[in-house]
Design a protein around this motif. Structure first.
Motif, PDB file in Angstrom:
ATOM      1  N   PRO A 168       0.815  -1.375   0.170  1.00 29.91           N
ATOM      2  CA  PRO A 168       0.056  -0.055  -0.021  1.00 29.91           C
ATOM      3  C   PRO A 168       0.769   1.281  -0.060  1.00 29.91           C
ATOM      4  CG  PRO A 168      -0.223  -1.093   2.263  1.00 29.91           C
ATOM      5  CD  PRO A 168       0.690  -2.000   1.109  1.00 29.91           C
ATOM      6  N   MET A 169       0.287   2.279  -0.660  1.00 29.86           N
ATOM      7  CA  MET A 169       1.096   3.456  -0.659  1.00 29.86           C
ATOM      8  C   MET A 169       1.171   4.283   0.698  1.00 29.86           C
ATOM      9  SD  MET A 169       1.676   4.176  -4.047  1.00 29.86           S
ATOM     10  CE  MET A 169       1.733   5.845  -4.899  1.00 29.86           C
ATOM     11  N   LYS A 170      -0.014   4.015   1.231  1.00 32.52           N
ATOM     12  CA  LYS A 170      -0.020   4.440   2.839  1.00 32.52           C
ATOM     13  C   LYS A 170      -0.444   3.429   3.571  1.00 32.52           C
ATOM     14  CE  LYS A 170      -1.064   9.484   1.953  1.00 32.52           C
ATOM     15  NZ  LYS A 170      -1.812  10.490   2.059  1.00 32.52           N
ATOM     16  N   ALA A 171       0.508   3.012   4.672  1.00 32.24           N
ATOM     17  CA  ALA A 171       0.024   1.856   5.387  1.00 32.24           C
ATOM     18  C   ALA A 171      -1.352   1.805   6.070  1.00 32.24           C
ATOM     19  CB  ALA A 171       1.019   1.812   6.738  1.00 32.24           C
ATOM     20  N   CYS A 172      -2.001   0.625   6.141  1.00 33.28           N
ATOM     21  CA  CYS A 172      -3.300   0.555   6.720  1.00 33.28           C
ATOM     22  C   CYS A 172      -3.424   0.262   8.284  1.00 33.28           C
ATOM     23  CB  CYS A 172      -4.133  -0.462   5.852  1.00 33.28           C
ATOM     24  SG  CYS A 172      -4.053  -0.373   4.207  1.00 33.28           S
ATOM     25  N   SER A 173      -2.406  -0.344   8.672  1.00 28.80           N
ATOM     26  CA  SER A 173      -2.117  -0.667  10.115  1.00 28.80           C
ATOM     27  C   SER A 173      -1.093   0.139  10.819  1.00 28.80           C
ATOM     28  CB  SER A 173      -2.086  -2.171  10.322  1.00 28.80           C
ATOM     29  OG  SER A 173      -0.966  -2.671   9.684  1.00 28.80           O
ATOM     30  N   GLY A 174      -0.993   0.202  11.926  1.00 29.59           N
ATOM     31  CA  GLY A 174       0.210   0.682  12.660  1.00 29.59           C
ATOM     32  C   GLY A 174       1.431   0.336  12.296  1.00 29.59           C
ATOM     33  N   GLY A 175       2.373   0.644  13.254  1.00 28.56           N
ATOM     34  CA  GLY A 175       3.909   0.037  12.959  1.00 28.56           C
ATOM     35  C   GLY A 175       4.544   1.006  12.335  1.00 28.56           C
ATOM     36  N   ASP A 176       5.902   0.954  12.297  1.00 24.38           N
ATOM     37  CA  ASP A 176       6.980   1.721  11.786  1.00 24.38           C
ATOM     38  C   ASP A 176       7.040   1.643  10.250  1.00 24.38           C
ATOM     39  OD1 ASP A 176       7.590   3.041  14.233  1.00 24.38           O
ATOM     40  OD2 ASP A 176       8.638   1.394  14.801  1.00 24.38           O
ATOM     41  N   ARG A 177       6.279   2.244   9.593  1.00 21.34           N
ATOM     42  CA  ARG A 177       6.211   2.014   8.176  1.00 21.34           C
ATOM     43  C   ARG A 177       6.449   3.619   7.451  1.00 21.34           C
ATOM     44  NH1 ARG A 177       2.409  -2.095   9.402  1.00 21.34           N
ATOM     45  NH2 ARG A 177       2.960  -4.040   8.434  1.00 21.34           N
ATOM     46  N   TYR A 178       6.700   3.523   6.186  1.00 19.68           N
ATOM     47  CA  TYR A 178       6.957   4.868   5.459  1.00 19.68           C
ATOM     48  C   TYR A 178       5.891   4.965   4.452  1.00 19.68           C
ATOM     49  CZ  TYR A 178      11.569   5.123   7.625  1.00 19.68           C
ATOM     50  OH  TYR A 178      12.581   4.996   8.618  1.00 19.68           O
ATOM     51  N   PRO A 179       5.206   6.235   4.333  1.00 19.66           N
ATOM     52  CA  PRO A 179       4.410   6.358   3.141  1.00 19.66           C
ATOM     53  C   PRO A 179       5.394   6.415   1.792  1.00 19.66           C
ATOM     54  CG  PRO A 179       4.527   8.324   4.252  1.00 19.66           C
ATOM     55  CD  PRO A 179       5.520   7.311   5.190  1.00 19.66           C
ATOM     56  N   ILE A 180       4.698   5.905   0.896  1.00 23.24           N
ATOM     57  CA  ILE A 180       5.309   5.999  -0.447  1.00 23.24           C
ATOM     58  C   ILE A 180       4.666   7.383  -1.179  1.00 23.24           C
ATOM     59  CG2 ILE A 180       5.648   5.041  -2.947  1.00 23.24           C
ATOM     60  CD1 ILE A 180       5.453   2.344  -1.468  1.00 23.24           C
ATOM     61  N   GLU A 181       5.651   8.355  -1.400  1.00 22.08           N
ATOM     62  CA  GLU A 181       5.311   9.555  -1.741  1.00 22.08           C
ATOM     63  C   GLU A 181       6.009   9.880  -3.196  1.00 22.08           C
ATOM     64  OE1 GLU A 181       4.623  11.891   2.467  1.00 22.08           O
ATOM     65  OE2 GLU A 181       6.550  11.488   1.779  1.00 22.08           O
ATOM     66  N   ASP A 182       5.366  11.017  -3.858  1.00 21.67           N
ATOM     67  CA  ASP A 182       6.263  11.325  -4.950  1.00 21.67           C
ATOM     68  C   ASP A 182       7.405  12.427  -4.693  1.00 21.67           C
ATOM     69  OD1 ASP A 182       6.649  11.938  -7.650  1.00 21.67           O
ATOM     70  OD2 ASP A 182       4.659  13.068  -8.013  1.00 21.67           O
ATOM     71  N   VAL A 183       8.316  11.689  -4.266  1.00 19.36           N
ATOM     72  CA  VAL A 183       9.591  12.345  -3.974  1.00 19.36           C
ATOM     73  C   VAL A 183      10.718  11.346  -3.869  1.00 19.36           C
ATOM     74  CG1 VAL A 183       9.238  12.091  -1.483  1.00 19.36           C
ATOM     75  CG2 VAL A 183      10.693  14.216  -2.335  1.00 19.36           C
ATOM     76  N   SER A 184      11.877  11.824  -4.164  1.00 19.40           N
ATOM     77  CA  SER A 184      13.005  10.988  -4.020  1.00 19.40           C
ATOM     78  C   SER A 184      13.313  10.325  -2.588  1.00 19.40           C
ATOM     79  CB  SER A 184      14.152  11.377  -4.702  1.00 19.40           C
ATOM     80  OG  SER A 184      15.269  10.498  -4.643  1.00 19.40           O
ATOM     81  N   LYS A 185      13.521   9.203  -2.232  1.00 16.40           N
ATOM     82  CA  LYS A 185      13.595   8.714  -1.053  1.00 16.40           C
ATOM     83  C   LYS A 185      14.831   7.693  -0.869  1.00 16.40           C
ATOM     84  CE  LYS A 185       9.386  10.147   1.466  1.00 16.40           C
ATOM     85  NZ  LYS A 185       8.743   9.938   2.256  1.00 16.40           N
ATOM     86  N   PHE A 186      15.529   7.546   0.147  1.00 14.72           N
ATOM     87  CA  PHE A 186      16.529   6.290   0.400  1.00 14.72           C
ATOM     88  C   PHE A 186      15.726   4.916  -0.035  1.00 14.72           C
ATOM     89  CE2 PHE A 186      20.321   8.498   2.031  1.00 14.72           C
ATOM     90  CZ  PHE A 186      21.184   7.767   1.350  1.00 14.72           C
ATOM     91  N   MET A 187      16.294   4.105  -0.355  1.00 19.01           N
ATOM     92  CA  MET A 187      15.872   2.733  -0.604  1.00 19.01           C
ATOM     93  C   MET A 187      17.297   1.874  -0.309  1.00 19.01           C
ATOM     94  SD  MET A 187      12.860   2.330  -3.351  1.00 19.01           S
ATOM     95  CE  MET A 187      12.435   0.626  -2.812  1.00 19.01           C
ATOM     96  N   HIS A 188      16.935   0.505   0.036  1.00 24.33           N
ATOM     97  CA  HIS A 188      18.012  -0.392  -0.123  1.00 24.33           C
ATOM     98  C   HIS A 188      17.644  -1.741  -0.918  1.00 24.33           C
ATOM     99  CE1 HIS A 188      17.879   1.393   4.286  1.00 24.33           C
ATOM    100  NE2 HIS A 188      18.439   2.174   3.479  1.00 24.33           N
ATOM    101  N   TRP A 189      18.641  -2.517  -1.136  1.00 21.22           N
ATOM    102  CA  TRP A 189      18.375  -3.907  -1.627  1.00 21.22           C
ATOM    103  C   TRP A 189      19.517  -4.732  -0.788  1.00 21.22           C
ATOM    104  CZ3 TRP A 189      22.813  -6.275  -3.577  1.00 21.22           C
ATOM    105  CH2 TRP A 189      23.865  -5.239  -3.768  1.00 21.22           C
ATOM    106  N   ALA A 190      19.187  -5.733  -0.781  1.00 17.55           N
ATOM    107  CA  ALA A 190      19.840  -6.978  -0.182  1.00 17.55           C
ATOM    108  C   ALA A 190      19.827  -8.233  -0.628  1.00 17.55           C
ATOM    109  CB  ALA A 190      19.638  -6.988   1.510  1.00 17.55           C
ATOM    110  N   LEU A 191      20.734  -9.088  -0.626  1.00 21.95           N
ATOM    111  CA  LEU A 191      20.781 -10.534  -0.913  1.00 21.95           C
ATOM    112  C   LEU A 191      21.148 -11.355   0.000  1.00 21.95           C
ATOM    113  CD1 LEU A 191      22.018 -10.092  -4.850  1.00 21.95           C
ATOM    114  CD2 LEU A 191      19.788 -10.131  -4.068  1.00 21.95           C
ATOM    115  N   GLY A 192      20.640 -12.564   0.094  1.00 19.19           N
ATOM    116  CA  GLY A 192      21.056 -13.756   1.067  1.00 19.19           C
ATOM    117  C   GLY A 192      21.630 -14.724   0.387  1.00 19.19           C
ATOM    118  N   ALA A 193      22.630 -15.198   0.734  1.00 17.51           N
ATOM    119  CA  ALA A 193      23.248 -16.709   0.202  1.00 17.51           C
ATOM    120  C   ALA A 193      22.437 -17.723   0.249  1.00 17.51           C
ATOM    121  CB  ALA A 193      24.448 -17.023   0.750  1.00 17.51           C
ATOM    122  N   GLU A 194      21.215 -17.644   0.900  1.00 18.37           N
ATOM    123  CA  GLU A 194      20.479 -19.068   0.970  1.00 18.37           C
ATOM    124  C   GLU A 194      18.951 -18.288   1.327  1.00 18.37           C
ATOM    125  OE1 GLU A 194      21.342 -20.317   5.423  1.00 18.37           O
ATOM    126  OE2 GLU A 194      22.168 -21.672   3.836  1.00 18.37           O
TER     127      GLU A 194
END
Length: 476
Positions: A168-194
């Motif tokens: 969802p662009m805006k979280a429906c429930s509580g918790g530490d989430r970030y809204p997805i907005e029309d602005v450049s923001k930090f993201m990450h990617w990660a890979l696991g070996a298994e």
């Protein structure tokens, strides 16, 4: 089963994921490649797996009409994304060449994993699942109590991984989430070996505007520049300092002597980009840098000239009060919008670069030549930039002493009164970036905008402050 280009209509009309298992995670198996044309496209991608992955070459079955944006995160990693047809959900897709294991994308308040909201896709009991996790520190991210991620499809064929999820662009429930907005923001990617979720084998950080997609970066390779570098200073506390582990040292610079040909200090010009130059031999000791503009009378009375050193500089020299550029650990180059520039010149020659060093082990023989590169716009821009600093609770005059032994302590809010903001002469103030700085003890900071006793919003959402990842980010 859905393919990369076959989104279930129901997925865009629900907030919580469908088909949760007992742990609250969504399971969606994808044991074979999509049918029809998508299978042919996937095959073409697998035959060229030895080459660098490129957007829209068919790898993973992602089609541009369904996944409108694509960003290459590494030579072998592609991220596909875009809002769904309802503009209430965001589609996130990932393709990784020559990988077998878990993979993830994350929304972050900064460039580190503290406070990041992760979307992990992996196999459990032979089936693909999507999980939403959250990082509170540099420890294994935990499952969110409620899950709001839906797995659209996933495949692991030809040695490659491809998947898509819906959030969802805006979280429906509580918790530490970030809204997805029309602005450049930090993201990450990660890979696991298994597929068992554990410490990543590779990771990276980047900026993305998930709504509007990639933007064109201004080419400044031909722009003139000037460097202000500390002249191989000895990193030791000067006379009158308070803490040998935290020396503050200033370098004094006459910009007229540093200007490239064609620039006249008497004329106004704009800096379009500030880039930190960190001495690699002493980088572990560099805590922050701040560039100030100075009035000449204060420096002349103290006998300072170009490349003079102020050995104890926690309090700035007289007349050096106008902040031009702050930098701290984790900051990236500051690139101003194409119609905005930081004003320099107009007869202002003198600058002080304050260096705060952190040497907790009191190593000896440390020397430093760090500083900043100023990249000049070729012509004056429409708008002037400036730095506005909020300083709350940093000394005993602003607060009572913090009790010892507290795991958490919330400082009383600092309020900029309306009598101050009403005195501003500008018709409007556009905030282009916000950075938080709380040394090593701060955990969370925020700046709220209140207008007519009504909360407008938080200027920058960063769930957990991270000293190692401080950067100027666009406002929410």
């Amino acid at each position: 089963m859905n393919s990369a280009n076959e989104l279930s209509p129901r997925d865009a009309r629900v907030c919580l994921p469908r088909r949760p298992n007992e742990a609250g995670r969504v399971l969606r198996s994808q044991q074979s490649a999509p049918s029809g044309m998508a299978r042919l496209l996937l095959a073409a991608g697998f035959f060229t797996a030895a080459a660098a992955a490129t957007c829209w070459d068919g790898a993973g079955g992602f089609a541009q009409d369904k996944w409108p944006h694509c960003t290459q995160l590494a030579s072998d990693i592609l991220m596909y994304y875009g809002p769904d047809s309802t503009n209430q959900f965001m589609k996130l897709g990932l393709f990784v060449e020559n990988h077998a294991g878990w993979s993830a994308l994350a929304l972050g308040g900064n460039g580190g994993m503290k406070g990041a909201q992760q979307f992990v896709v992996r196999k459990e009991a032979g089936q693909f699942i999507a999980e939403e996790r959250y990082s509170t520190d540099y420890v294994t991210p935990q499952l969110q109590p409620s899950q709001e991620v839906t797995l659209i499809f996933a495949s692991e064929e030809g040695g490659n991984i491809a998947w898509g999820v819906l959030v969802p662009m805006k979280a429906c429930s509580g918790g530490d989430r970030y809204p997805i907005e029309d602005v450049s923001k930090f993201m990450h990617w990660a890979l696991g070996a298994e597929h068992a979720f554990s410490h990543h084998s590779r990771r990276g950080q980047f900026h993305a505007n998930l709504v509007s997609g990639p933007t064109t970066t201004e080419d400044m390779s031909s722009y003139a520049s000037a460097d202000m570098l500390m002249p191989d200073v000895s990193v030791v506390m000067g006379a009158g300092g308070n803490d040998a582990k935290n020396p503050y040292i200033c370098g004094i610079f006459d910009l007229e002597q540093l200007l490239p040909a064609g620039k006249d200090i008497s004329s106004k010009f704009h800096v379009a980009k500030f880039s930190a130059i960190v001495d690699q031999d002493s980088s572990q000791y560099v805590h922050h840098m701040i560039l100030y503009e100075c009035e000449p009378w204060g420096l002349q009375s103290a006998g300072y000239t170009h490349l003079s050193i102020v050995p104890e500089c926690e309090s700035m020299p007289p007349s050096c009060n106008s902040m031009k550029w702050p930098w701290a650990v984790g900051s990236e180059p500051l690139v101003l919008p194409t119609n905005v520039g930081m004003p320099f010149g107009s007869g202002s020659r003198w600058y002080a670069l304050q260096m705060h060093y952190y040497n907790p082990s009191l190593h000896t023989g440390v020397r430093d030549s760090s500083g900043v590169r100023l990249t000049f716009a070729p012509a004056l821009r429409t708008f002037d930039a400036a730095v506005f600093r909020f300083n709350g609770g940093t000394d005993s005059e602003m607060r009572a002493d913090i009790p010892a032994g507290q795991q958490e302590y919330v400082l009383k809010e600092a309020v900029v009164p309306s009598q101050c903001t009403d005195s501003w002469t500008a018709d409007e103030v556009n905030v282009v970036g916000v950075v938080y700085h709380a040394h090593l003890v701060g955990k969370s900071l925020n700046i709220d905008v209140v207008r007519a006793d009504t909360l407008v919003g938080t200027m920058r959402l960063e769930h957990l402050y991270d000293f190692n990842h401080q950067s100027l980010e666009p406002p929410s």
